[in-house]
Design an enzyme around this catalytic site. Sequence first.
Site, mmCIF file in Angstrom:
data_model
loop_
_atom_site.group_PDB
_atom_site.id
_atom_site.type_symbol
_atom_site.label_atom_id
_atom_site.label_comp_id
_atom_site.label_asym_id
_atom_site.label_seq_id
_atom_site.Cartn_x
_atom_site.Cartn_y
_atom_site.Cartn_z
ATOM 1 C CG HIS A 5 67.281 112.589 75.119
ATOM 2 N ND1 HIS A 5 66.218 111.873 75.590
ATOM 3 C CD2 HIS A 5 66.772 113.785 74.733
ATOM 4 C CE1 HIS A 5 65.107 112.602 75.509
ATOM 5 N NE2 HIS A 5 65.427 113.763 74.987
HETATM 6 C C1 LIG Z 1 62.035 115.764 69.087
HETATM 7 C C2 LIG Z 1 62.772 116.060 70.362
HETATM 8 C C3 LIG Z 1 62.175 115.831 71.594
HETATM 9 C C4 LIG Z 1 62.874 116.101 72.777
HETATM 10 N N1 LIG Z 1 62.253 115.924 73.974
HETATM 11 C C5 LIG Z 1 62.926 116.159 75.122
HETATM 12 C C6 LIG Z 1 62.295 115.992 76.377
HETATM 13 O O1 LIG Z 1 61.120 115.665 76.473
HETATM 14 N N2 LIG Z 1 63.030 116.207 77.494
HETATM 15 C C7 LIG Z 1 64.343 116.565 77.449
HETATM 16 O O2 LIG Z 1 64.971 116.704 78.505
HETATM 17 N N3 LIG Z 1 64.950 116.777 76.253
HETATM 18 C C8 LIG Z 1 64.281 116.586 75.103
HETATM 19 N N4 LIG Z 1 64.889 116.803 73.899
HETATM 20 C C9 LIG Z 1 66.302 117.222 73.920
HETATM 21 C C10 LIG Z 1 66.440 118.720 74.080
HETATM 22 O O3 LIG Z 1 65.817 119.361 73.018
HETATM 23 C C11 LIG Z 1 67.928 119.069 74.149
HETATM 24 O O4 LIG Z 1 68.498 118.418 75.272
HETATM 25 C C12 LIG Z 1 68.160 120.547 74.308
HETATM 26 O O5 LIG Z 1 67.500 121.258 73.284
HETATM 27 C C13 LIG Z 1 69.654 120.830 74.259
HETATM 28 O O6 LIG Z 1 69.880 122.217 74.284
HETATM 29 P P1 LIG Z 1 71.251 122.813 73.741
HETATM 30 O O7 LIG Z 1 71.113 124.284 73.747
HETATM 31 O O8 LIG Z 1 72.374 122.224 74.512
HETATM 32 O O9 LIG Z 1 71.388 122.264 72.258
HETATM 33 P P2 LIG Z 1 70.436 122.633 70.970
HETATM 34 O O10 LIG Z 1 69.033 122.795 71.379
HETATM 35 O O11 LIG Z 1 70.742 121.573 69.955
HETATM 36 O O12 LIG Z 1 70.994 124.014 70.496
HETATM 37 C C14 LIG Z 1 72.251 124.132 69.880
HETATM 38 C C15 LIG Z 1 72.204 125.274 68.881
HETATM 39 O O13 LIG Z 1 73.520 125.443 68.365
HETATM 40 C C16 LIG Z 1 73.439 125.726 66.987
HETATM 41 N N5 LIG Z 1 74.714 125.346 66.353
HETATM 42 C C17 LIG Z 1 75.214 124.105 66.188
HETATM 43 N N6 LIG Z 1 76.407 124.155 65.591
HETATM 44 C C18 LIG Z 1 76.669 125.457 65.361
HETATM 45 C C19 LIG Z 1 77.757 126.146 64.749
HETATM 46 N N7 LIG Z 1 78.823 125.483 64.278
HETATM 47 N N8 LIG Z 1 77.699 127.501 64.656
HETATM 48 C C20 LIG Z 1 76.628 128.197 65.142
HETATM 49 N N9 LIG Z 1 75.563 127.587 65.710
HETATM 50 C C21 LIG Z 1 75.593 126.232 65.834
HETATM 51 C C22 LIG Z 1 72.254 124.901 66.496
HETATM 52 O O14 LIG Z 1 71.726 125.422 65.308
HETATM 53 C C23 LIG Z 1 71.307 124.986 67.687
HETATM 54 O O15 LIG Z 1 70.374 126.032 67.542
HETATM 55 C C24 LIG Z 1 64.205 116.576 72.718
HETATM 56 C C25 LIG Z 1 64.794 116.826 71.468
HETATM 57 C C26 LIG Z 1 64.086 116.576 70.306
HETATM 58 C C27 LIG Z 1 64.730 116.881 68.987
#
Ligand SMILES: Cc1cc2nc3c(=O)[nH]c(=O)nc-3n(C[C@H](O)[C@H](O)[C@H](O)COP(=O)(O)OP(=O)(O)OC[C@H]3O[C@@H](n4cnc5c(N)ncnc54)[C@H](O)[C@@H]3O)c2cc1C
Length: 587
Positions: A516
């Site tokens: 986070h």
């Molecule tokens: C172990 C763990 C437990 C968690 N538990 C919780 C929880 O209980 N509650 C909660 O609220 N949140 C939790 N989280 C956090 C939550 O997973 C994230 O807040 C959420 O996944 C964010 O979503 P996002 O799409 O913004 O980013 P991400 O899920 O990180 O997705 C971003 C994507 O962009 C891609 N990417 C990055 N850079 C590039 C690039 N240059 N070119 C192309 N693609 C790229 C990545 O490969 C990734 O697939 C947890 C995270 C982890 C790791």
Amino acid sequence: MKTLPSVDVVIVGGGWSGLLMAKEIGSRTALNVVVLERGGPRRTADYAGGMDELDYAVRMRMMQDLSQETVTLRHSAKSRAAPLRQYGSFLPGSGTGGAGEHWNGVVPRFQPDLFELRSQTLAKYGADRMPHDHAMRDWGITYAELEPYYTRADLLVGSSGKAGNLRGQQIDGGNVFEGSRSAEYPNPPLKIPYFSSLFHDAAKSLGYHPYPSPAATLSRAYVNPDGVARGACSFCGYCERFGCMIGAKAQPTNTLLPVIQKLKNISIRNGAWVRRVVHDSSPKEGKVRGVRYVDSTGEEIFQPADLVLLCSWTMSNTKLLLLSGIGRPYDPATGKGTLGSNLTHQILWPGVTAFFEKPLNRFMGSGSAGIIISDLDADVFDHSTLPFLRGGTLSAMSFGHRPIANFGGVPHSVKSRWGSEWKKAAISYYDQTGRIGFAGEHLPYKTNYMDLDATYKDRFGDPLLRLTLDWQDNERRMAEFAQEKGSELARAMGATEVHPSPPLGTYDATQYQSTHVQGGAIMGSSPEDSVVNTYLQHWQIPNLFVVGASSFPQNASANPTLTVLAVAYRAADAIVDRYLKSPAPLA
Ligand SMILES: Cc1cc2nc3c(=O)[nH]c(=O)nc-3n(C[C@H](O)[C@H](O)[C@H](O)COP(=O)(O)OP(=O)(O)OC[C@H]3O[C@@H](n4cnc5c(N)ncnc54)[C@H](O)[C@@H]3O)c2cc1C
């Protein structure tokens, strides 16, 4: 470099943020939407083979490959940063679904006052009590404005829980300190495992207001408003660091992908690693022309697009803007510039470990099953005699005691740390140990920020992102206070030995805390102190949106993803209903 035919919308990143934006824009318009995701494809069936703790949780099968991409870290601008070559305090994901595949699914909302943190804290406590070098901000939106989008996010994932404040009415058994909800949770709370139920009773006996953790894991079969059906949790305990075998935990691949796959105007390109956002050079009012990426064969490709959405998580969003020369990088020496500022994490800390003289059935669990108290969160309690501002939640979560992660802990009264005495104690305490965890707010400081590293490079020869990050006294004192309260709760639960964790100290990159991490491209009501407006549209470049927790000016004690989804829904509405009809800055 190959140039492809132009598309209407390019989305960088295929996690919760990217796939939600793709679904919203692709299902409500006829626009041609392309998602570029650096990692491979994924689907629920990939997880059906069962769970291997060594492979997934120790060797981190689902995480970003650190030999390909990492960050450097230092505690202050005076020290030299070193690259994080091993998994530590956060675990970014890669591949379709992003980190939302292997998350826990705890989905609280943020406390209402967090959205107006600077003005409310100043008004209540005065300038003298504001922590030294803080960078607190108001978000430019209020909880009330975001509430309908929180409700949509709850419906999307099928949140299981119990309201504590329904249309202003406080309800015993829910979180009575939460902001007013317009609707009850879509599903009742998950079952409460035994260890968490002990915490519930102890908290009540001490006058607190315990409530079941809000969960994106289903307590019963559910069909969401998009018609996507998922089944109920079986409490196997393989959630965090794993994809859910049965699809009970909401993940982008079981919640958003089924809708996206039916839409012919959306495509997901895997193995597409975006290196630059291509834009016209005017620093005042620019225009994005597309993105440059490297595909899985190593070929460099230019994908022109009318609209670009960065949805690649806090660190990658910030890095791409810095590398592309979009916006003014934050300079801690002068306080000028906004890009990279307000880096925050979360104090997610074991608090206290409690040992019992009875079995706790810890094998039963779910990543979001447990009991929480918010009596010491945010500003809901009296800080007049305390040496810190804000606060956090204490909880007894029952994640499911996986054998590798949880075997071997014994209380101090067991003197041996090896041999038959230790072995006997370790076997019996395996199911007699629990943690009272603390999740605390991390305030933003002028000294915590992101920029590009001068020394270390990624696989393409681009500079790594550098984090300058440390805890300050406000966090240390808050954690100390929480530890005392956690110890009292553990004793009231009947623990025979209670061991506090070591003090918070300096930021430790080797210990997992949470994934986070916020800031870098923060939202606000003025380009003077923010990177994007409250619709996540870049202030200088109207056809660029930066979506995700990168937009949070500070972190709550609460986990961020429901808020990520809520602000993304609001941005998607603004794009579909207003921007596409009249492409211009959104007021
Ligand atoms: C172990 C763990 C437990 C968690 N538990 C919780 C929880 O209980 N509650 C909660 O609220 N949140 C939790 N989280 C956090 C939550 O997973 C994230 O807040 C959420 O996944 C964010 O979503 P996002 O799409 O913004 O980013 P991400 O899920 O990180 O997705 C971003 C994507 O962009 C891609 N990417 C990055 N850079 C590039 C690039 N240059 N070119 C192309 N693609 C790229 C990545 O490969 C990734 O697939 C947890 C995270 C982890 C790791």
